[in-house]
Design a protein around this motif. Structure first.
Motif, PDB file in Angstrom:
ATOM      1  N   PHE A   1      -2.236   5.646   3.083  1.00  0.00           N
ATOM      2  CA  PHE A   1      -3.598   6.201   3.170  1.00  0.00           C
ATOM      3  C   PHE A   1      -3.805   7.244   2.062  1.00  0.00           C
ATOM      4  O   PHE A   1      -4.901   7.391   1.529  1.00  0.00           O
ATOM      5  CB  PHE A   1      -3.841   6.840   4.548  1.00  0.00           C
ATOM      6  CG  PHE A   1      -4.017   5.847   5.676  1.00  0.00           C
ATOM      7  CD1 PHE A   1      -3.290   4.665   5.727  1.00  0.00           C
ATOM      8  CD2 PHE A   1      -4.912   6.092   6.704  1.00  0.00           C
ATOM      9  CE1 PHE A   1      -3.451   3.754   6.776  1.00  0.00           C
ATOM     10  CE2 PHE A   1      -5.084   5.189   7.755  1.00  0.00           C
ATOM     11  CZ  PHE A   1      -4.349   4.036   7.792  1.00  0.00           C
ATOM     12  N   PHE A   2      -2.729   7.979   1.773  1.00  0.00           N
ATOM     13  CA  PHE A   2      -2.778   8.973   0.683  1.00  0.00           C
ATOM     14  C   PHE A   2      -2.952   8.272  -0.664  1.00  0.00           C
ATOM     15  O   PHE A   2      -3.822   8.628  -1.472  1.00  0.00           O
ATOM     16  CB  PHE A   2      -1.503   9.833   0.738  1.00  0.00           C
ATOM     17  CG  PHE A   2      -0.978  10.330  -0.583  1.00  0.00           C
ATOM     18  CD1 PHE A   2      -1.759  11.121  -1.423  1.00  0.00           C
ATOM     19  CD2 PHE A   2       0.321  10.024  -0.989  1.00  0.00           C
ATOM     20  CE1 PHE A   2      -1.259  11.590  -2.643  1.00  0.00           C
ATOM     21  CE2 PHE A   2       0.822  10.481  -2.200  1.00  0.00           C
ATOM     22  CZ  PHE A   2       0.028  11.251  -3.031  1.00  0.00           C
ATOM     23  N   LEU A   3      -2.152   7.232  -0.907  1.00  0.00           N
ATOM     24  CA  LEU A   3      -2.183   6.563  -2.217  1.00  0.00           C
ATOM     25  C   LEU A   3      -3.492   5.821  -2.474  1.00  0.00           C
ATOM     26  O   LEU A   3      -4.025   5.861  -3.589  1.00  0.00           O
ATOM     27  CB  LEU A   3      -0.998   5.596  -2.346  1.00  0.00           C
ATOM     28  CG  LEU A   3       0.387   6.244  -2.490  1.00  0.00           C
ATOM     29  CD1 LEU A   3       1.484   5.178  -2.488  1.00  0.00           C
ATOM     30  CD2 LEU A   3       0.472   7.098  -3.752  1.00  0.00           C
ATOM     31  N   THR A   4      -4.020   5.175  -1.449  1.00  0.00           N
ATOM     32  CA  THR A   4      -5.285   4.448  -1.661  1.00  0.00           C
ATOM     33  C   THR A   4      -6.407   5.453  -1.955  1.00  0.00           C
ATOM     34  O   THR A   4      -7.221   5.232  -2.852  1.00  0.00           O
ATOM     35  CB  THR A   4      -5.654   3.576  -0.449  1.00  0.00           C
ATOM     36  OG1 THR A   4      -5.630   4.390   0.724  1.00  0.00           O
ATOM     37  CG2 THR A   4      -4.710   2.408  -0.281  1.00  0.00           C
ATOM     38  N   ALA A   5      -6.412   6.578  -1.225  1.00  0.00           N
ATOM     39  CA  ALA A   5      -7.422   7.617  -1.484  1.00  0.00           C
ATOM     40  C   ALA A   5      -7.252   8.171  -2.900  1.00  0.00           C
ATOM     41  O   ALA A   5      -8.238   8.405  -3.615  1.00  0.00           O
ATOM     42  CB  ALA A   5      -7.301   8.733  -0.452  1.00  0.00           C
TER      43      ALA A   5
ATOM     44  N   ALA B   1       0.810  -1.229   0.000  1.00  0.00           N
ATOM     45  CA  ALA B   1       0.000   0.000   0.000  1.00  0.00           C
ATOM     46  C   ALA B   1       0.841   1.275   0.000  1.00  0.00           C
ATOM     47  O   ALA B   1       0.305   2.366  -0.192  1.00  0.00           O
ATOM     48  CB  ALA B   1      -0.953  -0.008   1.192  1.00  0.00           C
ATOM     49  N   SER B   2       2.140   1.147   0.182  1.00  0.00           N
ATOM     50  CA  SER B   2       3.007   2.332   0.148  1.00  0.00           C
ATOM     51  C   SER B   2       3.595   2.580  -1.232  1.00  0.00           C
ATOM     52  O   SER B   2       4.370   3.520  -1.411  1.00  0.00           O
ATOM     53  CB  SER B   2       4.170   2.177   1.137  1.00  0.00           C
ATOM     54  OG  SER B   2       3.700   1.855   2.394  1.00  0.00           O
ATOM     55  N   HIS B   3       3.273   1.696  -2.195  1.00  0.00           N
ATOM     56  CA  HIS B   3       3.792   1.845  -3.559  1.00  0.00           C
ATOM     57  C   HIS B   3       2.672   2.203  -4.526  1.00  0.00           C
ATOM     58  O   HIS B   3       1.683   1.475  -4.653  1.00  0.00           O
ATOM     59  CB  HIS B   3       4.486   0.550  -4.016  1.00  0.00           C
ATOM     60  CG  HIS B   3       5.803   0.322  -3.338  1.00  0.00           C
ATOM     61  ND1 HIS B   3       6.599  -0.763  -3.595  1.00  0.00           N
ATOM     62  CD2 HIS B   3       6.468   1.047  -2.402  1.00  0.00           C
ATOM     63  CE1 HIS B   3       7.692  -0.700  -2.853  1.00  0.00           C
ATOM     64  NE2 HIS B   3       7.633   0.394  -2.119  1.00  0.00           N
ATOM     65  N   ASN B   4       2.872   3.292  -5.231  1.00  0.00           N
ATOM     66  CA  ASN B   4       1.830   3.813  -6.121  1.00  0.00           C
ATOM     67  C   ASN B   4       1.348   2.775  -7.147  1.00  0.00           C
ATOM     68  O   ASN B   4       0.145   2.549  -7.303  1.00  0.00           O
ATOM     69  CB  ASN B   4       2.373   5.066  -6.824  1.00  0.00           C
ATOM     70  CG  ASN B   4       1.278   5.855  -7.511  1.00  0.00           C
ATOM     71  OD1 ASN B   4       0.151   5.900  -7.021  1.00  0.00           O
ATOM     72  ND2 ASN B   4       1.597   6.455  -8.637  1.00  0.00           N
TER      73      ASN B   4
END
Ligand code: NAD
Length: 271
Positions: free
Chosen positions: A125-129, A71-74
């Motif tokens: 949390f930023f990338l999933t949003a 989840a930390s990788h775009n």
């Protein structure tokens, strides 16, 4: 039937195993019990598959899918969202549950550790949003639930968790910023601030603390006992307590609740 009938939910950090179970695992199971289709994402494929196996046994086939993503990788998050869309064609709920604990104050903490914690606890949390919001916007409806922590608003004297505290503070701000910006598009964004829940993460942190002590088992037991006593209830919460709060915030029962930071801690913050 169920409060989430015909909804599609992505639960990120849906794996985790061990005594007590994780917040994400309990949330994925709770959502499925309430009628949702659940896309169970975790860094550990086997852990996500275990959650799916439990859902299949209890709720039925074709209700849950396991997906491995960081989840930390775009690129990994984009692949996750694309795969969910291909499978079910919509995303009604995004439950962000990924997180790692980390000990140390400003003097002890390394710069690398600071970045690692912010990558996992905030960037995810930023990338999933980033990838889910355009889909929810097209649908004209959606609910995001971000798992923060009471560590974002409280820092008792004793063991220091500087990077963790600060990262969860960032989760609160991110939650409120999205809530305000996307409300008119029919999207709500709320956070849960769990207190001490007896999950694998808590065992890991107690274990870490005990490692430095001579009598390892005694130190571990002591740490668990301190954590139980932290709540006026005399007990830690469980992943199911977080899951029930997530169900409320993900369902239409909270349709006028937006940008809220919901403390679920048995009253720890009252002390
Ligand atoms: P957990 O370790 O059991 O669950 C976290 C899951 O996230 C694990 O399955 C892990 O594999 C997965 N994960 C980690 N990094 C990932 C990544 N980059 N991509 C995809 N998956 C990844 O721990 P938990 O206690 O259930 O914690 C869940 C959330 O609850 C975390 O955000 C944590 O900070 C928060 N929280 C926990 C407590 C508590 O007392 N346990 C209290 C407050 C907040």
């Amino acid at each position: 039937s169920g409060k989430l009938k015909d909804r599609v939910a992505i639960v990120v950090g849906a794996g985790s195993s061990g005594p007590g179970w994780g917040n994400g695992k309990c949330t994925a199971i709770t959502f499925a019990r309430e009628g949702a289709k659940v896309f169970c994402v975790d860094l550990k494929r086997a852990a996500a598959e275990e959650t799916v196996g439990l859902i299949e046994k209890e709720v039925g086939k074709d209700v849950a899918v396991a997906f491995e993503a960081n989840a930390s990788h775009n690129a990994s998050v984009k692949a996750m969202v694309d795969a969910c869309m291909e499978k079910w064609g919509r995303i009604d709920i995004l439950d962000n549950n990924v997180g790692i604990g980390s000990q140390g104050g400003p003097v002890e903490l390394s710069e690398d550790e600071w970045h690692r914690v912010f990558d996992v606890n905030v960037k995810s949390f930023f990338l999933t949003a980033k990838h889910v919001l355009p889909i929810m916007e097209k649908q004209g409806k959606g609910a995001i639930v971000n798992v923060s922590s009471i560590a974002s608003i409280r820092s008792p004297k004793g063991i220091s968790y500087l990077a963790y505290n600060a990262s969860k503070g960032a989760v609160n701000s991110l939650t409120m910023a999205i809530a305000s910006q996307y409300a008119e598009k029919g999207i709500r964004c709320n956070a849960i601030l769990p207190g001490l829940m007896h999950t694998p993460m808590i065992d890991f942190l107690a274990e870490q603390y005990a490692k430095s002590e001579k009598d390892h088992n005694q130190a571990y037991e002591k740490m668990i006992e301190i954590r139980d006593r932290a709540s006026p209830t005399g007990k830690m919460g469980t992943g199911w307590d977080t899951a029930n709060a997530a169900l409320f915030l993900a369902s239409d029962q909270s349709s006028y609740v937006n940008g809220h930071l919901l403390v679920v801690d048995g009253g720890i913050t009252l002390r």
